[in-house]
Design a protein around this motif. Sequence first.
Motif, PDB file in Angstrom:
ATOM      1  N   ASP A  65       2.281 -10.918  44.481  1.00  0.00           N
ATOM      2  CA  ASP A  65       1.621 -11.598  43.080  1.00  0.00           C
ATOM      3  C   ASP A  65       0.037 -11.839  44.343  1.00  0.00           C
ATOM      4  OD1 ASP A  65      -0.315 -12.792  41.817  1.00  0.00           O
ATOM      5  OD2 ASP A  65       1.466 -13.879  40.638  1.00  0.00           O
ATOM      6  N   GLY A  66      -1.411 -11.330  44.252  1.00  0.00           N
ATOM      7  CA  GLY A  66      -2.132 -11.424  44.408  1.00  0.00           C
ATOM      8  C   GLY A  66      -3.184 -12.928  43.853  1.00  0.00           C
ATOM      9  N   THR A  67      -2.654 -13.393  43.008  1.00  0.00           N
ATOM     10  CA  THR A  67      -3.297 -14.444  42.953  1.00  0.00           C
ATOM     11  C   THR A  67      -2.642 -15.621  43.157  1.00  0.00           C
ATOM     12  OG1 THR A  67      -1.670 -15.084  41.117  1.00  0.00           O
ATOM     13  CG2 THR A  67      -3.832 -13.325  40.685  1.00  0.00           C
ATOM     14  N   VAL A  68      -2.235 -15.850  43.928  1.00  0.00           N
ATOM     15  CA  VAL A  68      -0.838 -17.090  44.617  1.00  0.00           C
ATOM     16  C   VAL A  68      -1.999 -16.585  46.548  1.00  0.00           C
ATOM     17  CG1 VAL A  68       1.031 -17.353  43.250  1.00  0.00           C
ATOM     18  CG2 VAL A  68       1.119 -15.328  45.106  1.00  0.00           C
ATOM     19  N   SER A  69      -1.943 -17.435  47.042  1.00  0.00           N
ATOM     20  CA  SER A  69      -2.270 -17.787  48.720  1.00  0.00           C
ATOM     21  C   SER A  69      -1.309 -16.859  49.189  1.00  0.00           C
ATOM     22  CB  SER A  69      -1.801 -19.694  49.113  1.00  0.00           C
ATOM     23  OG  SER A  69      -0.808 -19.662  48.993  1.00  0.00           O
ATOM     24  N   LEU A  70      -1.582 -16.458  50.634  1.00  0.00           N
ATOM     25  CA  LEU A  70      -1.044 -15.878  51.447  1.00  0.00           C
ATOM     26  C   LEU A  70       0.580 -16.296  52.177  1.00  0.00           C
ATOM     27  CD1 LEU A  70      -0.458 -12.943  52.888  1.00  0.00           C
ATOM     28  CD2 LEU A  70      -2.079 -13.916  54.661  1.00  0.00           C
ATOM     29  N   PRO A  71      -0.039 -17.555  52.406  1.00  0.00           N
ATOM     30  CA  PRO A  71       1.260 -18.043  53.047  1.00  0.00           C
ATOM     31  C   PRO A  71       2.515 -18.011  51.955  1.00  0.00           C
ATOM     32  CG  PRO A  71      -0.268 -19.730  53.624  1.00  0.00           C
ATOM     33  CD  PRO A  71      -1.207 -18.765  52.758  1.00  0.00           C
ATOM     34  N   ARG A  72       1.831 -18.392  50.178  1.00  0.00           N
ATOM     35  CA  ARG A  72       2.461 -17.998  49.386  1.00  0.00           C
ATOM     36  C   ARG A  72       3.846 -17.072  49.046  1.00  0.00           C
ATOM     37  NH1 ARG A  72       0.541 -21.031  43.837  1.00  0.00           N
ATOM     38  NH2 ARG A  72       2.741 -20.672  43.362  1.00  0.00           N
ATOM     39  N   ARG A  73       2.673 -15.677  49.003  1.00  0.00           N
ATOM     40  CA  ARG A  73       3.403 -14.588  49.349  1.00  0.00           C
ATOM     41  C   ARG A  73       5.151 -14.255  49.944  1.00  0.00           C
ATOM     42  NH1 ARG A  73      -1.994 -13.310  47.982  1.00  0.00           N
ATOM     43  NH2 ARG A  73      -2.167 -11.813  50.347  1.00  0.00           N
ATOM     44  N   LEU A  74       3.868 -14.857  51.411  1.00  0.00           N
ATOM     45  CA  LEU A  74       5.115 -14.491  52.510  1.00  0.00           C
ATOM     46  C   LEU A  74       6.043 -15.167  52.594  1.00  0.00           C
ATOM     47  CD1 LEU A  74       2.658 -14.516  55.560  1.00  0.00           C
ATOM     48  CD2 LEU A  74       3.974 -12.550  54.622  1.00  0.00           C
ATOM     49  N   MET A  75       6.585 -16.386  51.545  1.00  0.00           N
ATOM     50  CA  MET A  75       7.416 -17.215  51.670  1.00  0.00           C
ATOM     51  C   MET A  75       8.074 -17.010  50.570  1.00  0.00           C
ATOM     52  SD  MET A  75       7.345 -21.268  50.360  1.00  0.00           S
ATOM     53  CE  MET A  75       6.822 -21.548  51.484  1.00  0.00           C
ATOM     54  N   ARG A  76       7.382 -15.898  49.397  1.00  0.00           N
ATOM     55  CA  ARG A  76       8.349 -15.043  48.172  1.00  0.00           C
ATOM     56  C   ARG A  76       8.524 -14.281  49.030  1.00  0.00           C
ATOM     57  NH1 ARG A  76       4.519 -15.297  43.145  1.00  0.00           N
ATOM     58  NH2 ARG A  76       4.304 -17.762  42.418  1.00  0.00           N
ATOM     59  N   LYS A  77       8.372 -13.422  49.639  1.00  0.00           N
ATOM     60  CA  LYS A  77       8.691 -12.163  50.274  1.00  0.00           C
ATOM     61  C   LYS A  77       9.887 -12.947  50.955  1.00  0.00           C
ATOM     62  CE  LYS A  77       4.859  -8.870  50.056  1.00  0.00           C
ATOM     63  NZ  LYS A  77       3.365  -8.624  50.613  1.00  0.00           N
ATOM     64  N   ALA A  78       9.833 -13.500  52.053  1.00  0.00           N
ATOM     65  CA  ALA A  78      11.534 -13.603  52.531  1.00  0.00           C
ATOM     66  C   ALA A  78      12.487 -14.691  51.567  1.00  0.00           C
ATOM     67  CB  ALA A  78      10.540 -14.901  53.823  1.00  0.00           C
ATOM     68  N   LEU A  79      11.922 -15.390  50.569  1.00  0.00           N
ATOM     69  CA  LEU A  79      12.760 -15.705  49.438  1.00  0.00           C
ATOM     70  C   LEU A  79      13.708 -15.032  48.965  1.00  0.00           C
ATOM     71  CD1 LEU A  79      11.349 -19.404  48.917  1.00  0.00           C
ATOM     72  CD2 LEU A  79      13.568 -18.661  50.733  1.00  0.00           C
ATOM     73  N   VAL A  80      12.766 -14.292  48.752  1.00  0.00           N
ATOM     74  CA  VAL A  80      13.658 -13.201  47.193  1.00  0.00           C
ATOM     75  C   VAL A  80      14.318 -11.799  47.901  1.00  0.00           C
ATOM     76  CG1 VAL A  80      12.537 -11.760  45.356  1.00  0.00           C
ATOM     77  CG2 VAL A  80      11.746 -13.857  45.359  1.00  0.00           C
TER      78      VAL A  80
END
Length: 414
Positions: A65-80
């Motif tokens: 999701d490009g509407t959230v910050s890069l750190p949040r995207r990286l966290m989402r990718k790691a957790l999911v």
Amino acid sequence: MNIVVINAYVRENAGDAALLSVCLSQVREAFPDADVAVAGMEDAAVHPEFEGVRNIGSLRRYVADGTVSLPRRLMRKALVGMAGAVAVALPRPLRRTLLRALPAEARREAEAVSRADLVVSMGGGYVLARPGLDGYQNVFFVLLPALLAQKAGVPVVWAPQSFGPFPAAAQRRLVGHVMRRSAAVLAREDVSVGELLACGIPEEHIERAVDAGFAFAPGRAVAWRDRLGVGPGERLVGVTARRWLAPTAQDRYERELARTIDAVQATGARVVLIPQVSTDYLGDDDRVCERRIAAHCTSGPLMVDEVVDYRDLKGLYDECGLLIGTRFHSVIFSLTSEVPCVAIEYEHKTRGIMADLELSAWVLPIADVTHERLWALVEPLLEDPGPYRALLDKNLPGYVDRALSLPARLRECV
């Protein structure tokens, strides 16, 4: 019956929207009473449906999701990613418990594919990897919904699409693992068959098929010649372009296209630059590079500079007498209206499908585009398109028939 269509993209990509439209139509034809859902890259809060079919979002959209910050995207990718990898290794009760702990959007797709009676991965060209970490991420998140479905005993069908490249052995092993366990794997050109064989998939498990874009036939709703100010007797030549190359090579490609546009217009024809993709997702908006191309021209071409519905865009290609097409579904949209095309190749789907139709002579790799090479293909078609149209008359009807055959194949898989 519950059916989930996975790996949908965005409607501003007219080619992918057409593939999704055809896929949903063919799923409905195969199973008229089924409850169908789409899991794709569109935010369900913004686009809750596509052609009347509900959109549930996806694991892939959530982590990218490009509407959230890069750190949040990286966290989402790691957790999911970690949860998904663990889930496919767990027995069913524990897997369900883990999936229920996912964030809402990711959970919706994970639970939907696990409870479905059939999962269909729509046609396209997304089962691939580039060198580096992004390549691994793409392969994993594209395949994860299919892995979850297979663990739950749900049949998975890969609608006609391209596969590869896969530069790493680990990527090939994962693709091979998923495809060998799928109910049907349909490749839309011979190069993809070779990529799948290199992944260790038995030849008898790979089915040679036809891109669903050849089955896309919406009705006409826009009077394009009136809209563009082009008279009924004027020859209209379409051009599609895209951002693909490194900056210096991209600039050269755009300037060479502009030279060819000037040469076409010097014959008295009118050129229209057509944005096949007009989304800001991943910066993939054809209008950006097409504005630069128009600025390089000495005689300004016509431009479609607004977002156009994918069904209406098909009608514009119908009006053309010739297409110089980089976006390959612009070529398919034109061929199905018997419009001769010169195809500029950026992925192997172009040469593979053009070879099927005996049109390889009119393919030019994007890195090799010069005005001289392009004009050598375009000028003869402007003078006499007859031989090209004869090949279309010979090869296209049977090809389109094959594109219409998916409903019967889907019924066989359930």
